[in-house]
Design an enzyme around this catalytic site. Structure first.
Site, PDB file in Angstrom:
ATOM      1  N   PRO A 100       0.825  -1.213   0.000  1.00 37.97           N
ATOM      2  CA  PRO A 100       0.000   0.000   0.000  1.00 37.97           C
ATOM      3  C   PRO A 100       0.856   1.259   0.000  1.00 37.97           C
ATOM      4  O   PRO A 100       2.052   1.221   0.312  1.00 37.97           O
ATOM      5  CB  PRO A 100      -0.805  -0.124   1.311  1.00 37.97           C
ATOM      6  CG  PRO A 100      -0.696  -1.554   1.706  1.00 37.97           C
ATOM      7  CD  PRO A 100       0.614  -2.041   1.189  1.00 37.97           C
TER       8      PRO A 100
ATOM      9  N   THR B 119       4.078   2.785   2.784  1.00 42.26           N
ATOM     10  CA  THR B 119       4.625   1.745   3.651  1.00 42.26           C
ATOM     11  C   THR B 119       6.147   1.690   3.634  1.00 42.26           C
ATOM     12  O   THR B 119       6.733   0.932   4.408  1.00 42.26           O
ATOM     13  CB  THR B 119       4.064   0.372   3.252  1.00 42.26           C
ATOM     14  OG1 THR B 119       4.207   0.189   1.842  1.00 42.26           O
ATOM     15  CG2 THR B 119       2.589   0.275   3.609  1.00 42.26           C
ATOM     16  N   GLY B 120       6.800   2.440   2.764  1.00 41.86           N
ATOM     17  CA  GLY B 120       8.257   2.518   2.816  1.00 41.86           C
ATOM     18  C   GLY B 120       8.973   1.862   1.656  1.00 41.86           C
ATOM     19  O   GLY B 120      10.151   1.528   1.780  1.00 41.86           O
ATOM     20  N   LYS B 121       8.307   1.679   0.513  1.00 40.90           N
ATOM     21  CA  LYS B 121       8.962   1.031  -0.633  1.00 40.90           C
ATOM     22  C   LYS B 121      10.076   1.914  -1.193  1.00 40.90           C
ATOM     23  O   LYS B 121      11.203   1.451  -1.409  1.00 40.90           O
ATOM     24  CB  LYS B 121       7.921   0.734  -1.718  1.00 40.90           C
ATOM     25  CG  LYS B 121       6.809  -0.200  -1.244  1.00 40.90           C
ATOM     26  CD  LYS B 121       5.830  -0.510  -2.343  1.00 40.90           C
ATOM     27  CE  LYS B 121       5.049   0.694  -2.780  1.00 40.90           C
ATOM     28  NZ  LYS B 121       4.197   1.245  -1.709  1.00 40.90           N
TER      29      LYS B 121
ATOM     30  N   HIS C 160     -26.941   9.825  18.936  1.00 43.43           N
ATOM     31  CA  HIS C 160     -26.381   8.956  17.889  1.00 43.43           C
ATOM     32  C   HIS C 160     -25.016   8.417  18.314  1.00 43.43           C
ATOM     33  O   HIS C 160     -24.768   7.205  18.259  1.00 43.43           O
ATOM     34  CB  HIS C 160     -26.259   9.748  16.577  1.00 43.43           C
ATOM     35  CG  HIS C 160     -25.736   8.947  15.426  1.00 43.43           C
ATOM     36  ND1 HIS C 160     -26.536   8.453  14.426  1.00 43.43           N
ATOM     37  CD2 HIS C 160     -24.470   8.554  15.103  1.00 43.43           C
ATOM     38  CE1 HIS C 160     -25.805   7.778  13.559  1.00 43.43           C
ATOM     39  NE2 HIS C 160     -24.538   7.849  13.940  1.00 43.43           N
ATOM     40  N   GLU C 161     -24.127   9.300  18.764  1.00 47.40           N
ATOM     41  CA  GLU C 161     -22.789   8.860  19.164  1.00 47.40           C
ATOM     42  C   GLU C 161     -22.835   8.045  20.455  1.00 47.40           C
ATOM     43  O   GLU C 161     -22.068   7.087  20.624  1.00 47.40           O
ATOM     44  CB  GLU C 161     -21.869  10.077  19.340  1.00 47.40           C
ATOM     45  CG  GLU C 161     -21.693  10.927  18.081  1.00 47.40           C
ATOM     46  CD  GLU C 161     -21.144  10.142  16.907  1.00 47.40           C
ATOM     47  OE1 GLU C 161     -20.471   9.114  17.131  1.00 47.40           O
ATOM     48  OE2 GLU C 161     -21.400  10.542  15.755  1.00 47.40           O
TER      49      GLU C 161
END
Length: 649
Positions: free
Chosen positions: A238, A241-243, A460-461
């Protein structure tokens, strides 16, 4: 006699700048204007009304109508002696010669001009000669003919120089550089500050890449047993990620030439340029072998080739890909060049590019787990001025699903928030605020909300928080807020458990918790609103995945319609019948409605506690785990104590 100490370089050629082309064109325009006249001298200008006055006074000897648009006036000897004509100095570079006119002017319609002359001659009884003549501007016509070609050549040179990266000088050498590789070379003379120490986490990927570097440093260690050095490694994962960071570390650690470029650097508007750049890149790498070539975002040129390309629009990209395939594993390839590539979308790459012999290894660079996130935080926290005893375990557990780039952004955002508050160091609360800022968006304190809307948002929350507290497999609550952030009017933060496999009960509990907000509106107000849009989107995707992807539905069975090759997006037909489609839709709806009714039942049984929690939320606007514990008591199936990460602000 003093000697000149300047060195003479006999082989140095004078520089030729493309600006000379523009200067020649400008000079040509001036020459056209200069040569457009009848000679080197130019008679003074007059007006048609003044000419009529001269003509009626009998001062004009003859009129030469040139090219049906210009009149040249010749005066009589008596008129030339008059004072008013002597004061008229010619506006020309050279004085007017004996054969030159005394005046000249341009007129409009030729017929009207002839009628006016005839009328003045008739009224005054004049015999002034009217002569018609044409004049060919030989040099001007030649220049006008050649001007378009000169402009085209000048523009072409300008484009070539821009595309080849030359700013000035050496146009002759720059024009043909368009087919040359744009790769940036890193070698022992280039300082690269990134090393493997700067790459936190990614232990498996880092080990694979380090081994590739070792292949080129010590090839005998591996070839002595009959093994071959791999030709390529593909980094897949993804975004963030550090490629690319791994590739930078390779450039910093390798003691061999490292060529770095992007896949889009091969793409150009001219035919054949991409393939030419691929050939030039591998030629340079082979000359400096052993070497490493890194191609970032290789999917720009490595996409799967189409079977029915009628338009021909992709021919250039396919030619570039074909040349890359040939260079990586063709008839005359060199094994001393290793190719490392990175992509976010390995599913769209051509199968011929992915086969063994080209990219022998596919290294998957996944999102970091909690332990790897801690290591990444330690790297990015080094340049920050932080408070003493900052708990990196706490930070790593607060950021599930974050990539390395996201963590770097969190650290930077925390430092900015601390500076905005005037703090002397970055503290834990600054990191919590940074995570909220990145996940939820910018806090909008000035958004106008009516009391009725605010009360509906609070319930709602509170419904989300209550249902998730009651369910075993739902993610534990971090905090709930009704302060608008980004596009949401309220938000609930949870700390999901990082699971490698997910069971149906876990997915159903998460769906029930997501529907708790709408269920709370139904229980408290007996009506629902549009505020549950994101919740409905989430549960619909989860239910569809249960039925069509993971095979977790009894009615549909152990079937999956997921296509891992990614070709399903180009297939316009469903891989199942209409009856199956109706069954899938029915089962998805049943799953969602069952969990909705389950959430309503939970809230009906705890309506007083739901109301109490919503009132606290209306008062404080932000509540934490300890607020729920005061109302509901201890969670019987909660997380371990060391994973409890929430503290009130």
């Amino acid at each position: 006699m003093a000697k000149d100490n300047k060195k003479i370089e006999p082989n140095k050629k004078p520089k030729f700048s493309a600006y000379w082309i523009y200067a020649i064109i400008i000079v040509g325009f001036l020459a056209l204007n200069f040569l457009g006249g009848s000679g080197w001298g130019s008679a003074p200008k007059t007006t048609p009304s003044d000419f009529q006055s001269f003509l009626s006074n009998g001062e004009v000897e003859k009129v030469v109508i040139l090219n049906r648009r210009e009149a040249k006036v010749f005066l009589t000897p008596e008129a030339k002696a008059l004072e008013k004509h002597k004061n008229k100095k010619p506006k020309s570079i050279l004085p007017v010669g004996p054969g030159e006119p005394d005046y000249q002017f341009e007129f409009g319609d030729l017929q009207n001009f002839e009628n006016e002359i005839a009328k003045v001659k008739e009224d005054n009884g004049l015999d002034t000669q009217v002569i018609y003549d044409t004049e060919n501007n030989f040099w001007g016509e030649i220049f006008v003919t050649l001007l378009p070609f000169a402009l085209i050549i000048g523009v072409w040179i300008f484009i070539m120089r821009r595309m080849s990266g030359g700013a000035g000088g050496g146009a002759g050498g720059q024009i043909f550089n368009i087919g040359k590789s744009k790769a940036k070379l890193f070698d022992q003379n280039t300082e690269v500050k990134v090393s493997f120490e700067n790459v936190a986490g990614l232990e498996g990927a880092k080990e694979e890449v380090q081994e590739i570097v070792d292949f080129l440093k010590n090839p005998e260690k591996y070839t002595s047993l009959g093994g071959k050095i791999p030709k390529g490694a593909l980094l897949v994962g993804p975004p963030g990620t550090g490629k690319t960071l791994l590739a930078k570390a390779v450039a910093g650690e390798a003691k061999v030439p490292f060529f770095s470029l992007s896949g889009s650097d091969f793409v150009e508007m001219f035919v054949g340029v991409g393939a030419s750049r691929v050939r030039d890149l591998f030629k340079q790498a082979k000359e400096k072998s052993p070497a490493i070539i890194f191609i970032d975002e290789i999917d720009a040129i490595g996409r799967a080739r189409g079977k029915s390309n009628f338009s021909g629009s992709n021919d250039e990209r396919e030619n570039t890909l074909n040349q890359l395939l040939t260079e990586m594993d063709g008839f005359g390839t060199n094994t001393n060049v290793i190719v490392i590539a990175a992509t976010n979308r390995a599913d769209v790459l051509d199968k011929a590019l992915m086969r063994a012999g080209r990219f022998d290894r596919q290294i998957y660079v996944d999102l970091p787990d909690v332990r790897e996130r801690k290591e990444i935080f330690e790297v990015h926290l080094k340049p920050l001025k932080k408070v003493e005893g900052l708990d990196t375990d706490f930070l790593s557990k607060q950021t599930p699903g974050f990539s390395g780039a996201d963590i770097a952004n969190v650290c930077n955002e925390a430092a900015l928030i601390a500076a905005r508050k005037g703090n002397k160091a970055v503290g834990k609360q600054d990191f919590l605020d940074a995570v909220d800022r990145i996940v939820g968006g910018l806090e909008k304190k000035n958004k106008i909300i009516t009391p009725e809307e605010k009360r509906a948002i609070a319930f709602h929350e509170a419904g989300h928080a209550t249902v998730s507290w009651m369910l075993e497999h739902a993610a534990p609550l971090v905090k709930v807020t009704i302060v608008p952030r980004g596009q949401s009017l309220g938000a609930a933060w949870y700390l999901p458990e990082e699971r490698l496999i997910v069971r149906p009960n876990q997915m159903l509990d998460e769906m029930c918790a997501a529907l708790g907000g709408r269920a709370a509106e139904k229980v408290m107000f007996d009506e629902i609103s549009t505020g549950a849009l994101s919740d409905l989107e989430k549960v619909t995707k989860q239910a569809r995945a249960m039925v069509t992807v993971y095979g977790l539905n009894d009615k549909v069975g152990n079937l999956t319609y997921y296509d891992s090759s990614g070709q399903s997006e180009y297939n316009f037909t469903k891989p199942y019948s209409e009856q199956t489609s109706e069954l899938i839709d029915k089962e998805i709806s049943n799953i969602i409605e069952t969990q909705y009714q389950r959430a309503i039942e939970l809230l009906e049984n705890n309506k007083d506690k739901l109301t109490q929690l919503a009132e606290v939320l209306l008062e404080k606007e932000v509540i934490f785990k300890d607020n729920l514990e005061k109302i509901f008591g201890e969670r019987p199936f909660g997380k371990k104590e060391e994973e409890t990460v929430v503290e009130p602000s």
